[in-house]
Write a protein that holds these residues in place. Structure first.
Motif, PDB file in Angstrom:
ATOM      1  N   THR A 137       0.758  -1.204   0.050  1.00 22.44           N
ATOM      2  CA  THR A 137      -0.065  -0.052   0.011  1.00 22.44           C
ATOM      3  C   THR A 137       0.797   1.302  -0.014  1.00 22.44           C
ATOM      4  N   THR A 138       0.250   2.312  -0.047  1.00 25.33           N
ATOM      5  CA  THR A 138       0.763   3.594  -0.081  1.00 25.33           C
ATOM      6  C   THR A 138       1.251   4.082   1.320  1.00 25.33           C
ATOM      7  N   ARG A 139       0.908   3.610   2.177  1.00 24.68           N
ATOM      8  CA  ARG A 139       1.119   3.640   3.563  1.00 24.68           C
ATOM      9  C   ARG A 139       2.675   3.751   3.993  1.00 24.68           C
ATOM     10  N   SER A 140       3.445   4.577   4.722  1.00 24.52           N
ATOM     11  CA  SER A 140       4.659   4.346   4.946  1.00 24.52           C
ATOM     12  C   SER A 140       5.727   4.237   3.913  1.00 24.52           C
ATOM     13  N   MET A 141       5.248   5.292   2.773  1.00 20.81           N
ATOM     14  CA  MET A 141       6.373   5.164   1.670  1.00 20.81           C
ATOM     15  C   MET A 141       7.446   6.167   1.953  1.00 20.81           C
ATOM     16  N   ASP A 142       7.531   6.696   3.266  1.00 20.81           N
ATOM     17  CA  ASP A 142       8.534   7.505   3.581  1.00 20.81           C
ATOM     18  C   ASP A 142       9.743   7.046   3.542  1.00 20.81           C
ATOM     19  N   LEU A 143       9.900   5.813   3.868  1.00 21.16           N
ATOM     20  CA  LEU A 143      11.235   4.983   3.708  1.00 21.16           C
ATOM     21  C   LEU A 143      11.830   5.009   2.358  1.00 21.16           C
ATOM     22  N   LEU A 144      10.823   4.577   1.354  1.00 20.55           N
ATOM     23  CA  LEU A 144      11.185   4.261  -0.112  1.00 20.55           C
ATOM     24  C   LEU A 144      11.703   5.808  -0.593  1.00 20.55           C
ATOM     25  N   ALA A 145      11.018   6.850  -0.338  1.00 22.21           N
ATOM     26  CA  ALA A 145      11.332   8.167  -0.860  1.00 22.21           C
ATOM     27  C   ALA A 145      12.709   8.686  -0.181  1.00 22.21           C
ATOM     28  N   ASN A 146      12.747   8.401   1.148  1.00 23.42           N
ATOM     29  CA  ASN A 146      14.165   8.706   1.685  1.00 23.42           C
ATOM     30  C   ASN A 146      15.229   8.061   1.215  1.00 23.42           C
ATOM     31  N   TYR A 147      15.211   6.773   0.959  1.00 23.83           N
ATOM     32  CA  TYR A 147      16.262   6.049   0.490  1.00 23.83           C
ATOM     33  C   TYR A 147      16.415   6.247  -0.872  1.00 23.83           C
ATOM     34  N   SER A 148      15.485   6.437  -1.723  1.00 28.11           N
ATOM     35  CA  SER A 148      15.600   6.870  -3.279  1.00 28.11           C
ATOM     36  C   SER A 148      16.331   8.177  -3.130  1.00 28.11           C
ATOM     37  N   CYS A 149      16.272   8.967  -2.426  1.00 26.72           N
ATOM     38  CA  CYS A 149      16.932  10.335  -2.354  1.00 26.72           C
ATOM     39  C   CYS A 149      18.299   9.915  -2.280  1.00 26.72           C
ATOM     40  N   ARG A 150      18.677   9.236  -1.101  1.00 29.51           N
ATOM     41  CA  ARG A 150      20.252   8.866  -0.911  1.00 29.51           C
ATOM     42  C   ARG A 150      20.753   8.317  -2.012  1.00 29.51           C
ATOM     43  N   ILE A 151      19.812   7.268  -2.475  1.00 27.07           N
ATOM     44  CA  ILE A 151      20.500   6.296  -3.868  1.00 27.07           C
ATOM     45  C   ILE A 151      20.851   7.455  -4.779  1.00 27.07           C
ATOM     46  N   SER A 152      19.703   8.303  -5.080  1.00 30.17           N
ATOM     47  CA  SER A 152      19.974   9.361  -6.195  1.00 30.17           C
ATOM     48  C   SER A 152      21.278   9.946  -5.945  1.00 30.17           C
ATOM     49  N   LEU A 153      21.637  10.436  -4.849  1.00 33.44           N
ATOM     50  CA  LEU A 153      22.937  11.415  -4.343  1.00 33.44           C
ATOM     51  C   LEU A 153      24.204  10.433  -4.767  1.00 33.44           C
ATOM     52  N   GLU A 154      23.838   9.343  -4.376  1.00 32.15           N
ATOM     53  CA  GLU A 154      25.263   8.196  -4.575  1.00 32.15           C
ATOM     54  C   GLU A 154      25.266   8.133  -5.824  1.00 32.15           C
ATOM     55  N   VAL A 155      24.394   7.805  -6.700  1.00 34.97           N
ATOM     56  CA  VAL A 155      24.604   7.428  -8.253  1.00 34.97           C
ATOM     57  C   VAL A 155      24.941   8.651  -9.005  1.00 34.97           C
TER      58      VAL A 155
END
Length: 353
Positions: A137-155
């Motif tokens: 579900t769309t609940r607790s998507m904060d983790l995915l959004a946060n980690y995706s930002c960190r992965i974006s920065l790394e890449v």
């Protein structure tokens, strides 16, 4: 098994992650898979209409050799269409028309998020997959959004470092390469020969130098002018490098003189090389018309453009070798080679040692 209230710990941990890009991205993917109870993951970047795979975790065997996938008609490509999490609980409901899409992308569940660079442009995607159909579900998507930002920065940083590395290599090549001929500049000769000379001394190996002059250079200037003569030297340099080994080095010593460093080459072998080079140089013909066509950005006379003449290059050489010539420094080797060539400029001799 992680509970939803563990999110705060994840976010705190994210701020203290250190390591290589591969290590950081791998750690984040493993935590995302564990948190969302999914099976495998990938991180890819966008290249025109394809997604290039860079990092992965637990991917299916059929994807082990996969380097890229099309973004069109592919569930992974759909992630790029928005800036929010994309959830496909049943990939079978999405029927790709492209036969290039691997079957691993067409079954189970997918959870994805777009990666953005520091300017807000689409950089790529992070995609998490479950082999079985499940309800994410769309609940607790904060983790995915946060980690995706960190992965974006790394890449993004990894791409930036790669670009800087290429620019650095290009700059280094530019600073040591003669633009007119494509061989090394004289300014780089002392440094390179000193390195090879110390190596020869340390391991008791032979090292030879050959210096040669284009003997009919002034004739070319008078007949064709400076611009076309430079083109002659450029084509000649390409041929010269192709005739030598990869471990050999060619330098433009002066306007019409070239210096060769020949590691692992004794005096006897340098004689043989000199003979072979003389034969190849003076038997090879450089067609005037073809050279003009290859340098069409330069202005030449119609006479040169239409000429059917083939140019013959004449050379004079000087040779020296360590330890045969009893030199003690790389500078002595350069000076000796230069002196020996100078002694035979304007004579009928081919070379001297």
């Amino acid at each position: 098994m992680f509970k939803r209230n563990d999110l705060l710990n994840y976010l705190k941990l994210n701020n203290f992650l250190e390591g290589t890009t591969e290590q950081v991205v791998g750690f984040l993917l493993s935590k995302l898979l564990e948190y969302y109870r999914l099976d495998w993951a990938l991180v890819g970047t966008v290249d025109q209409e394809r997604i290039i795979l860079h990092y992965s975790m637990n991917i299916p065997a059929e994807l082990n050799e996969l380097e890229s996938t099309t973004a069109a008609n592919n569930p992974v490509g759909l992630i790029l269409q928005g800036n929010e999490p994309l959830i496909i609980n049943d990939l079978k409901a999405f029927s790709p028309q492209n036969t290039e899409t691997p079957s691993a992308f067409t079954q189970g569940t997918m959870l994805g998020y777009p990666l953005l660079d520091q300017q807000g442009n689409h950089l790529g995607v992070v995609a998490l997959f479950g082999r079985q159909v499940s309800r994410v579900t769309t609940r607790s998507m904060d983790l995915l959004a946060n980690y995706s930002c960190r992965i974006s920065l790394e890449v993004d940083n990894a791409h930036l470092h790669a670009k800087l590395g290429k620019l650095k290599d290009a700059l280094e090549k530019y600073t040591v390469t003669d633009r007119g001929t494509g061989v090394y500049k004289r300014s780089f000769l002392s440094e390179k020969l000193e390195h090879e000379f110390r190596r020869a001394q340390r391991y008791g190996r032979p090292l030879s130098c050959v210096m040669f002059a284009v003997d009919n250079y002034n004739e070319f200037i008078q007949r064709f002018g400076i611009n076309f003569t430079n083109c002659i030297l450029k084509e000649f340099s390409k041929l010269l490098k192709s005739w030598l080994r990869e471990i050999d080095f060619v330098f433009r010593y002066s306007t019409s003189e070239f210096f060769l460093i020949l590691p692992e080459t004794s005096m006897e072998h340098s004689f043989l090389l000199a003979e072979r080079l003389k034969y190849k140089i003076e038997s090879h013909r450089l067609p005037v018309k073809e050279i003009a066509e290859q340098n069409e950005s330069m202005v030449f006379s119609e006479k040169i453009k239409l000429s059917e003449e083939e140019i013959e290059v004449k050379v004079k050489m000087g040779l020296s070798s360590y330890p045969s010539n009893n030199v003690t420094t790389s500078a002595e080797l350069i000076n000796l080679t230069d002196t020996l060539l100078s002694q035979h400029r304007g004579t009928n001799d081919t070379y001297v040692n």
